[in-house]
Design an enzyme around this catalytic site. Structure first.
Site, mmCIF file in Angstrom:
data_model
loop_
_atom_site.group_PDB
_atom_site.id
_atom_site.type_symbol
_atom_site.label_atom_id
_atom_site.label_comp_id
_atom_site.label_asym_id
_atom_site.label_seq_id
_atom_site.Cartn_x
_atom_site.Cartn_y
_atom_site.Cartn_z
ATOM 1 N N GLU A 296 0.800 -1.225 0.000
ATOM 2 C CA GLU A 296 0.000 0.000 0.000
ATOM 3 C C GLU A 296 0.832 1.275 0.000
ATOM 4 O O GLU A 296 0.556 2.193 0.771
ATOM 5 C CB GLU A 296 -0.927 -0.024 1.220
ATOM 6 N N HIS A 320 -8.120 -4.101 -1.100
ATOM 7 C CA HIS A 320 -7.320 -4.211 0.123
ATOM 8 C C HIS A 320 -6.276 -3.090 0.200
ATOM 9 O O HIS A 320 -6.215 -2.362 1.190
ATOM 10 C CB HIS A 320 -6.645 -5.581 0.171
ATOM 11 N N GLU A 321 -5.490 -2.951 -0.832
ATOM 12 C CA GLU A 321 -4.428 -1.932 -0.784
ATOM 13 C C GLU A 321 -5.019 -0.524 -0.719
ATOM 14 O O GLU A 321 -4.507 0.347 -0.032
ATOM 15 C CB GLU A 321 -3.478 -2.082 -1.975
ATOM 16 N N HIS A 324 -6.029 0.390 2.753
ATOM 17 C CA HIS A 324 -4.906 0.826 3.595
ATOM 18 C C HIS A 324 -4.710 2.348 3.562
ATOM 19 O O HIS A 324 -4.059 2.900 4.439
ATOM 20 C CB HIS A 324 -3.608 0.166 3.129
ATOM 21 N N GLU A 343 -3.767 -4.563 9.419
ATOM 22 C CA GLU A 343 -4.243 -5.566 8.456
ATOM 23 C C GLU A 343 -5.670 -6.058 8.720
ATOM 24 O O GLU A 343 -6.429 -6.270 7.779
ATOM 25 C CB GLU A 343 -3.272 -6.736 8.377
ATOM 26 N N ASP A 401 8.518 -9.698 10.275
ATOM 27 C CA ASP A 401 7.980 -10.512 9.202
ATOM 28 C C ASP A 401 7.331 -11.794 9.738
ATOM 29 O O ASP A 401 6.419 -12.341 9.125
ATOM 30 C CB ASP A 401 9.145 -10.882 8.277
ATOM 31 N N TYR A 409 -4.498 -10.600 9.905
ATOM 32 C CA TYR A 409 -5.407 -10.327 8.797
ATOM 33 C C TYR A 409 -6.815 -10.843 9.092
ATOM 34 O O TYR A 409 -7.775 -10.099 9.140
ATOM 35 C CB TYR A 409 -4.915 -11.011 7.507
HETATM 36 N N1 BES Z 1 1.067 -4.398 3.745
HETATM 37 C C1 BES Z 1 0.831 -5.701 3.230
HETATM 38 C C2 BES Z 1 2.074 -6.409 2.773
HETATM 39 C C3 BES Z 1 3.140 -6.567 3.838
HETATM 40 C C4 BES Z 1 2.824 -6.855 5.145
HETATM 41 C C5 BES Z 1 4.468 -6.422 3.492
HETATM 42 C C6 BES Z 1 3.838 -6.969 6.100
HETATM 43 C C7 BES Z 1 5.461 -6.558 4.438
HETATM 44 C C8 BES Z 1 5.140 -6.827 5.749
HETATM 45 C C9 BES Z 1 -0.175 -5.666 2.089
HETATM 46 O O1 BES Z 1 -1.182 -4.732 2.270
HETATM 47 C C10 BES Z 1 -0.869 -6.983 2.069
HETATM 48 O O2 BES Z 1 -1.494 -7.298 3.034
HETATM 49 N N2 BES Z 1 -0.752 -7.714 0.981
HETATM 50 C C11 BES Z 1 -1.448 -8.956 0.810
HETATM 51 C C12 BES Z 1 -2.708 -8.674 0.059
HETATM 52 C C13 BES Z 1 -3.881 -9.515 0.384
HETATM 53 C C14 BES Z 1 -4.196 -9.659 1.845
HETATM 54 C C15 BES Z 1 -5.094 -9.014 -0.381
HETATM 55 C C16 BES Z 1 -0.548 -9.878 0.012
HETATM 56 O O3 BES Z 1 0.515 -9.440 -0.394
HETATM 57 O O4 BES Z 1 -0.904 -11.018 -0.199
HETATM 58 ZN ZN ZN Z 2 -2.486 -5.319 3.863
#
Ligand code: BES
Ligand code: ZN
Length: 629
Positions: A296, A320-321, A324, A343, A401, A409
């Site tokens: 995002e 989703h993005e 955010h 999330e 991470d 989520y």
């Molecule tokens: N912000 C996250 C990706 C992220 C989280 C990167 C933690 C690094 C550390 C992004 O918004 C996300 O949640 N992406 C998901 C999308 C899905 C839930 C629709 C993905 O990448 O799968």
């Molecule tokens: Zn996210």
């Protein structure tokens, strides 16, 4: 007086006022009675914003593809406490060339290197110092950066660079105070090869120029995990007057088709929780090694090309993005332990956007898939690490991470859905709208949110009824997990029943009306063991192995691997070598390991590993027990 000004600016810089400070050792302003500015201790930064904090960045950078490095000067505006002696930056593998404070050479030193956190850089200042300027180069330790060879792009002609800063990787390409609780505005000047364009999480150019020099402005303050840069052969096409798509030229048309509903989504989001705060909303489709589905980055979501299904069926990721832009980018988790506030809220908001734009029976399919995945994942995580199934995490001393699981989520989503169902949608929406308005450009802690709910939404009785504390502070999934009823999936369940009982394939008239989500539900519902002949019949009838839909393919790999369905093997290999999206890699490699296919897994990984971004590589190295000789 001066102190008051400082307090205001700390506030403006996003440092939280709160009473639950446990950071007194760090707090240099503690004797000053009127001080209420307190910073929520973030275990993943070395910075101490109570002593000195950044407020604005002027970033001047040259992107050098030949040597795979960025050479830059980060010129920071700072604000200091009356007794400040130093300002601390987070750095990771940066080659620091020069440090100046207010234009004069400054003493600086480094603390010990930590594998996850990097090194603190302490720069000597006096109270009232205004600017710190750091000249540096990135190194091959820059875990945020992925330098792609031309073969790894769609066009195959030019290299590509993109960053991924969340959670604590911004410090690998910018010396920064790398905490979600420290916000700053920025301007940047970026020099790239003259055939390429540079894009950032900021006001962006709409096309290439001939000089390769690009200027950026980000007028709204952001935390450093939202710093982003992409450089490559990329073109732009608008979708509406404030939304649009960037992609490599050969991908652009497909991407624009996929994202036709962008403006509708922004309008749906605004209708729910208030005006979009960032001006423009664009998406860039990156090459397939991008380790996430989406990221995002403000004004410019970074996205994987694996959502280009050709039928707009995977655009929930865009919702989703986009969501955010409120949950996360406006109201930001104070620390990565509060990650569910980013999330969980975003999944909830995503669902609401999808319901608004595509209808409830559509969004309930998504909710149902989410619920099943949550139950599966929570059980799995619970076996190894029950603590990690709490909404409020404890990631101190770990790589944040590790907190990126279905728990923040999807458990987060269902907790919010439970609250919605308890108080009623109307009341909950009014509450959320006010919440975003009240805390915009600030941080929120789990405890702060609980208090805010107690004051503005939930009676004590309701808090007990929903088992609020159990949801947030206990492992596992409470027994009042909201139930999802998807009519459309009931039909899929029936089709599955007859397939299992007598091997009859669901009729074409039925499956012709199935969306991706019905297919996912169908595939996920296959029993653990299925005859290979039955799998072959499915594959033949519905072209599952060679589907162009990445979600369906990845789901299909599970029963295929579990049952040793060899005709899928070459597609699996091809997929793993070309796609770097961790959400697909982890379950696929895991299935290979769990089903006596270690050799196949390692063989593929040898080929695939050089294509992966560090974020995916590190996870797969650990999963596969891989170490470079
Ligand atoms: N912000 C996250 C990706 C992220 C989280 C990167 C933690 C690094 C550390 C992004 O918004 C996300 O949640 N992406 C998901 C999308 C899905 C839930 C629709 C993905 O990448 O799968
Ligand atoms: Zn996210």
């Amino acid at each position: 007086m001066r102190n008051k000004a400082l307090l205001f600016s700390l506030f403006a810089a996003g440092v939280l006022f709160s009473c639950q400070n446990n950071n007194s050792a760090k707090n240099n302003m503690e004797e000053e009675k009127e001080t209420t500015a307190q910073w929520v201790n973030d275990p993943h930064t070395y910075a101490d914003p109570n002593e000195a904090v950044v407020t604005h960045l002027n970033w001047d950078a040259v992107v050098d593809f030949e040597n795979k490095k960025i050479s830059a000067t980060a010129n920071w505006d700072i604000q200091t406490s009356p007794k400040a002696e130093k300002i601390i930056f987070d750095t990771y593998g940066l080659d620091i060339k020069d440090v100046k404070v207010d234009g004069k050479p400054a003493d600086h030193s480094f603390g010990d290197f930590d594998q996850e956190m990097g090194k603190p850089m302490m720069i000597v200042i006096s109270p009232g110092a205004k600017q710190v300027s750091i000249t540096y180069e990135t190194t091959e330790q820059a875990r945020a950066l992925q330098w792609l060879a031309p073969e790894q792009t769609a066009g195959k002609k030019m290299p590509f660079l993109f960053t991924q800063s969340q959670a604590i990787l911004a410090r690998t390409w910018i010396p920064t105070q790398d905490s979600p609780g420290i916000r700053f505005t920025y301007k940047a000047k970026v020099q790239v090869p003259d055939s390429m364009i540079a894009l950032m999480s900021a006001e962006n150019p709409k096309g290439k120029n001939t000089s390769g020099q690009y200027s950026f402005n980000m007028p709204q303050p952001v935390p450093s995990y939202l710093m982003a840069l992409a450089v490559g052969d990329v073109a732009f096409e608008p979708v509406s007057d404030r939304t649009g798509v960037y992609a490599e030229p050969s991908v652009l048309d497909k991407a624009v088709y996929e994202f036709t509903d962008l403006e509708k989504m922004v309008q749906a989001a605004e209708g729910l929780y208030g005006p979009y705060a960032w001006g423009q909303y664009d998406i860039i489709v990156l090459p397939p090694s991008f380790p996430f589905g989406g990221m995002e980055n403000p004004r410019l979501t970074f996205a994987t090309p694996t959502i280009l299904a050709g039928d707009r069926s995977l655009v929930a990721l865009v919702a989703h993005e986009l969501a955010h832009s409120w949950s996360g980018n406006l109201v930001t988790n104070a620390t990565w332990n509060d990650f569910w506030l980013n999330e969980g809220f975003t999944v909830y908001f995503e669902q609401r956007i999808m319901e608004e734009v595509y209808g409830r029976d559509y969004s309930e399919m998504l909710a149902s898939l989410t619920r099943n995945a949550l139950i599966r994942d929570a059980a799995e995580i619970g076996k190894e690490n029950p603590e990690d199934t709490k909404l409020k995490l404890n990631l101190e001393g770990r790589n944040p991470d590790e907190g990126v699981t279905s728990i923040p989520y999807d458990k987060g989503y269902f907790f919010l859905r439970l609250i919605e169902e308890t108080v009623g949608r109307e009341k909950f929406d009014t509450f959320l709208k006010k919440y975003f308005e009240t805390y915009k450009f600030k941080v929120m802690t789990t405890e702060g949110f609980i208090d805010y709910m107690a004051e503005n939404l939930l009676t004590e009785e309701q808090q007990k009824e929903i088992k609020l504390n159990e949801w947030i502070y206990s492992p596992g999934i409470p027994d009042n997990l909201p139930v999802v009823k998807s009519e459309r999936f009931v039909a899929v369940d029936q089709a599955m029943e007859s397939f299992i009982e007598n091997g009859s394939l669901p009729a074409k008239e039925i499956t012709d009306r199935w969306t991706t989500h019905e297919w996912l539900h169908f595939i996920n519902s296959l029993p653990r063991t299925v005859d290979i002949q039955k799998l072959a019949a499915l594959d033949q009838a519905y072209n599952l192995t060679n589907t162009g839909n990445s979600e369906i393919a990845a789901a299909w790999f599970q029963p295929a691997i579990r049952n040793g369905y060899a005709p899928a093997n070459s597609r699996i290999e091809n997929f793993l070598v070309n796609v770097g999206r961790r959400k697909f890699l982890t379950p696929t490699y895991k299935a290979l390991l769990d089903n006596d296919q270690r050799e196949m897994a390692m063989g593929i990984y040898e080929k695939a590993r050089p294509n992966y971004h560090a974020v995916s590589r590190e996870t797969m190295d650990e999963l596969l027990g891989y170490s470079e000789e």
